[in-house]
Design a protein around this motif. Sequence first.
Motif, short mmCIF file in Angstrom:
data_model
loop_
_atom_site.label_atom_id
_atom_site.label_comp_id
_atom_site.label_asym_id
_atom_site.label_seq_id
_atom_site.Cartn_x
_atom_site.Cartn_y
_atom_site.Cartn_z
N PHE A 420 13.36 8.08 -23.70
CA PHE A 420 12.30 8.49 -23.99
C PHE A 420 11.42 7.69 -25.17
O PHE A 420 12.35 7.50 -26.14
CB PHE A 420 11.85 9.90 -23.98
N CYS A 421 10.14 7.72 -25.18
CA CYS A 421 9.43 7.14 -26.50
C CYS A 421 9.66 8.02 -27.49
O CYS A 421 9.91 9.43 -27.18
CB CYS A 421 8.36 7.02 -26.20
N THR A 422 9.72 7.75 -28.72
CA THR A 422 9.50 8.69 -29.77
C THR A 422 8.54 9.76 -29.68
O THR A 422 7.32 9.26 -29.59
CB THR A 422 9.39 8.13 -31.12
N GLY A 423 8.78 11.07 -29.58
CA GLY A 423 7.66 11.96 -29.53
C GLY A 423 7.38 12.20 -28.03
O GLY A 423 6.26 12.95 -27.84
N CYS A 424 8.05 11.69 -27.01
CA CYS A 424 7.70 11.77 -25.59
C CYS A 424 7.52 13.29 -25.34
O CYS A 424 8.31 14.05 -25.68
CB CYS A 424 8.52 11.21 -24.75
N PRO A 425 6.52 13.72 -24.40
CA PRO A 425 6.49 15.14 -24.28
C PRO A 425 7.31 15.71 -23.00
O PRO A 425 7.43 16.88 -22.86
CB PRO A 425 5.06 15.44 -23.67
N GLY A 450 10.13 7.85 -12.58
CA GLY A 450 8.95 7.82 -13.54
C GLY A 450 9.83 7.93 -15.01
O GLY A 450 11.06 7.99 -14.90
N CYS A 451 9.12 8.25 -15.93
CA CYS A 451 9.63 8.25 -17.32
C CYS A 451 10.74 9.26 -17.50
O CYS A 451 11.78 9.12 -17.96
CB CYS A 451 8.69 8.47 -18.59
N HIS A 452 10.22 10.40 -16.66
CA HIS A 452 11.44 11.51 -16.65
C HIS A 452 12.65 11.09 -15.96
O HIS A 452 13.71 11.82 -16.52
CB HIS A 452 10.77 12.63 -15.86
N LYS A 521 2.91 16.75 -16.25
CA LYS A 521 1.38 16.32 -16.36
C LYS A 521 1.10 15.80 -17.54
O LYS A 521 0.89 16.42 -18.67
CB LYS A 521 0.58 17.73 -16.08
N ASN A 522 1.45 14.53 -17.68
CA ASN A 522 1.47 13.87 -19.17
C ASN A 522 -0.19 13.07 -18.94
O ASN A 522 -0.44 12.29 -19.69
CB ASN A 522 2.60 12.91 -19.72
N GLY A 523 -0.67 12.82 -17.86
CA GLY A 523 -2.02 12.45 -17.81
C GLY A 523 -2.13 10.94 -17.23
O GLY A 523 -3.32 10.51 -16.95
N THR A 525 0.24 7.26 -15.02
CA THR A 525 1.35 7.17 -14.42
C THR A 525 2.04 6.11 -15.58
O THR A 525 1.94 4.91 -15.51
CB THR A 525 1.02 6.14 -13.18
N SER A 526 2.69 6.80 -16.44
CA SER A 526 3.12 6.29 -17.62
C SER A 526 4.15 5.09 -17.37
O SER A 526 4.32 4.28 -18.06
CB SER A 526 3.78 7.00 -18.71
N ALA A 527 5.28 5.44 -16.45
CA ALA A 527 6.24 4.39 -16.34
C ALA A 527 5.86 3.24 -15.74
O ALA A 527 6.38 2.09 -15.89
CB ALA A 527 7.25 5.17 -15.21
N GLU A 605 0.38 15.23 -23.29
CA GLU A 605 -0.12 13.84 -23.16
C GLU A 605 0.96 12.91 -23.35
O GLU A 605 1.95 13.03 -24.44
CB GLU A 605 -1.14 13.66 -23.87
N CYS A 606 1.07 11.97 -22.68
CA CYS A 606 1.92 10.75 -22.84
C CYS A 606 1.86 10.09 -24.33
O CYS A 606 0.73 9.98 -24.72
CB CYS A 606 1.69 9.69 -21.75
N GLN A 607 2.88 10.36 -25.11
CA GLN A 607 2.85 10.03 -26.40
C GLN A 607 2.57 8.48 -26.81
O GLN A 607 1.65 8.28 -27.73
CB GLN A 607 4.19 10.14 -26.92
N LEU A 608 2.94 7.75 -25.88
CA LEU A 608 2.43 6.31 -26.00
C LEU A 608 1.15 6.13 -26.04
O LEU A 608 0.23 5.59 -26.86
CB LEU A 608 2.93 5.63 -24.94
N GLU A 609 0.14 6.75 -24.95
CA GLU A 609 -0.96 6.65 -24.94
C GLU A 609 -1.84 7.49 -25.74
O GLU A 609 -3.04 6.96 -26.39
CB GLU A 609 -1.58 7.31 -23.49
S1 SF4 Z 1 5.36 6.26 -21.78
FE1 SF4 Z 1 4.83 8.20 -22.30
S2 SF4 Z 1 5.79 9.73 -20.71
FE2 SF4 Z 1 7.11 7.64 -20.82
S3 SF4 Z 1 8.47 7.89 -22.07
FE3 SF4 Z 1 6.92 7.00 -23.32
S4 SF4 Z 1 5.58 8.80 -24.34
FE4 SF4 Z 1 7.06 9.68 -22.39
#
Ligand code: SF4
Length: 725
Positions: A420-425, A450-452, A521-523, A525-527, A605-609
Amino acid sequence: MEISFEQEIAQLRLGAGDTFHGEGILAITKALLESGVSYIGGYQGAPVSHLLDVMVQAKDLVAELGVHVEACSNEASAAAMLGASIHYPLRGAVTWKSIVGTNVAADALANLASPGVTGGVLMVIGEDYGEGASVVQERTHAYAMKSGLLLFDPRPELQNMVDMVRHAFRASEASSMPAMMELRIRACHLRGSFICSDNRRPALSALAPMAEPAAFDYGRLAHPPSTFRHEKLKVDERIPAARNYILAHQLNELRGGRHAGVGIVVQGGVSPALLRALQDFGAADAFGHSEVPLLILNVTYPLVHEQIAAFAAGKGALLVVEEGSPEYIEHEIASVLQRHGLKTALHGKDMIAATGELNPEAMLQGLAQFFARHLPAVDVQPVRARLDATAARRQQLAALLQRAASPASAPALPARPPGFCTGCPERPVFSALKLAQQDVGPVHVAADIGCHSFATFEPFSLGHSILGYGMSLASRAGVSPVMQRRVISIMGDGGFWHNGLLTGVQSALFNGDDAVLLIFKNGYTSATGTQDILSTPARADKASAADKTASLTATDRTIEDTLAGIGVQWLRTVHSYRVTTMRRVLREALTTDFRGLKVIVAEGECQLERQRRIRPWLEALLARGERSVRVKYGVDEDVCNGDHACMRLSGCPTLTLKDNPDPLKVDPVATVIDGCVGCGLCGENAHAATLCPSFYRAEVVRNPRWHERAVDALRTLALRVLRPA
Ligand code: SF4
Ligand code: SF4
């Protein structure tokens, strides 16, 4: 989506005679507009996401041209969109990632290919195969064969790719066959240039709509008895028409060479790797001239039998360079040689790797065998020596990576899986799931795309199966009835809208299943690149949010309302970073007496966004000299006892190790490095799992106010006085 494609959109506006410079996938997008498409749709996925992302943002341009752009809910809806070209002379294009997307689209594709098309149709397919792929390793080629689709596999050079897009529409119209164009990751991202034409406004479009629908024609329906005629049309008329077009326009490239006794047939997409390998044998130059005759297939289905036979005639041996398995092209060429009475020896998978990407090393190995057997004029020894040296070096490295001590097979260096990204929810939720299993015992986890799915790697190692995008809840239907403990299904909001709502939720409700679904529900389609979905918070909410740093997913309740609307009775929404609460709710879902479907929506919310959203806002604050605060976590190295329990619950890349400053202790201590985004998980985990009290929360204040400066000065003075000399 917080990324802007302004520059790319400017490239799409180039006119006749201008030179386009850029990436392959953007060149394809430009070629679609030059081909006069009336509609573009698709579902995002690597490596073709860029096509749809750019088009979705190019609202002004598509409005000027009258092109309709649709971000489809999944690949099936994208394929069904192509139905517009069955009756009407509309050119249309869609895009998705293969093979998974083509699997989802398969039903609509078969029903499109059966009646055939009037307007040219092109599917731009991201062939996600080989090193770096993220899906099961299968070939799209099978779909072209079974449904009767033209399959373009262009030699990756921008002018050629663009020319093939133009031909694909014409060939599709000449044969009534829908066309596919498979693009590997390198073809999508290679950079180059081509000479543009003007964008074409389609004759029929949103700007020039049709007055009347087509007349009723049963023969255009994919329904018996029409389907029996369609089958005959495919074989008797459409495939021959496609072959005629391919031959008449010389879509496949013939390159002569002085070694006329042998030849190589190669897919266009892998031809650069072949030419590079031929160079190593001294049989080609850097400009693509080959001394071995080549037939480069820019169209791999249908094959033009006369062309293959003519190429093989008079040659002692042919090598077919075809990536992946099964070797469809090789099999077909074998039957062509047989039927034409040719005695040419045929090689392919007996010499070239049957699995994996055909990288230069795989090519060299295959060519070395082929030349040694059929072309003694080429000296294979230098290449063989190099391949042997590479193999020996690889063995040496493998040995170095083995521990000297037992266990003998364990690697000395740990694997470095993606995470996961740093701080990913999503990370805190898996921390909570790990803790919840300490309470209720281990549970079967039906994972998803998905990211999960990063939680399948350490330190979580959670997930027993992945059956497809949005399929987790459906995939547990056979497991839960035979498990004493409840099964938990994991799904992202992207997967929920793609497939999960219908295949999983509807089915579980209908059957009254005792199931647990955890939705992230990170808002976005992050992956697939953080594209917007139905439940993405409105842009207006983002712009007007009083606290710009707050998570925005709470502003949208579409998922919860949908679930409640179709009858989900046990529904909880929990903020992702509240680890203690999430642990309690998970435990409740896994043990409650309620026997129906239980859904937990993990909201964050997706931390990247989020970072993309707040970074410009923070930079603007600093530029104006205004106060900004950045939260950061840290570890008190004197308190840390070095057991690393925090890491086993987190896996955050900025929570790492450093040497213990205490010379009497050997275990390294935990430390938080600069990338920490202050998500708060460190504090939450320390609390939820009752870890050692070594974490602290700090606020980094930029442009502090006068009283903050004064307090800081006082504190610094006090520390100087109190600190031992
Ligand atoms: S893109 Fe968003 S949901 Fe995916 S791992 Fe990174 S922070 Fe988490
Ligand atoms: S608070 Fe902890 S988990 Fe969150 S970003 Fe910082 S180090 Fe990583």
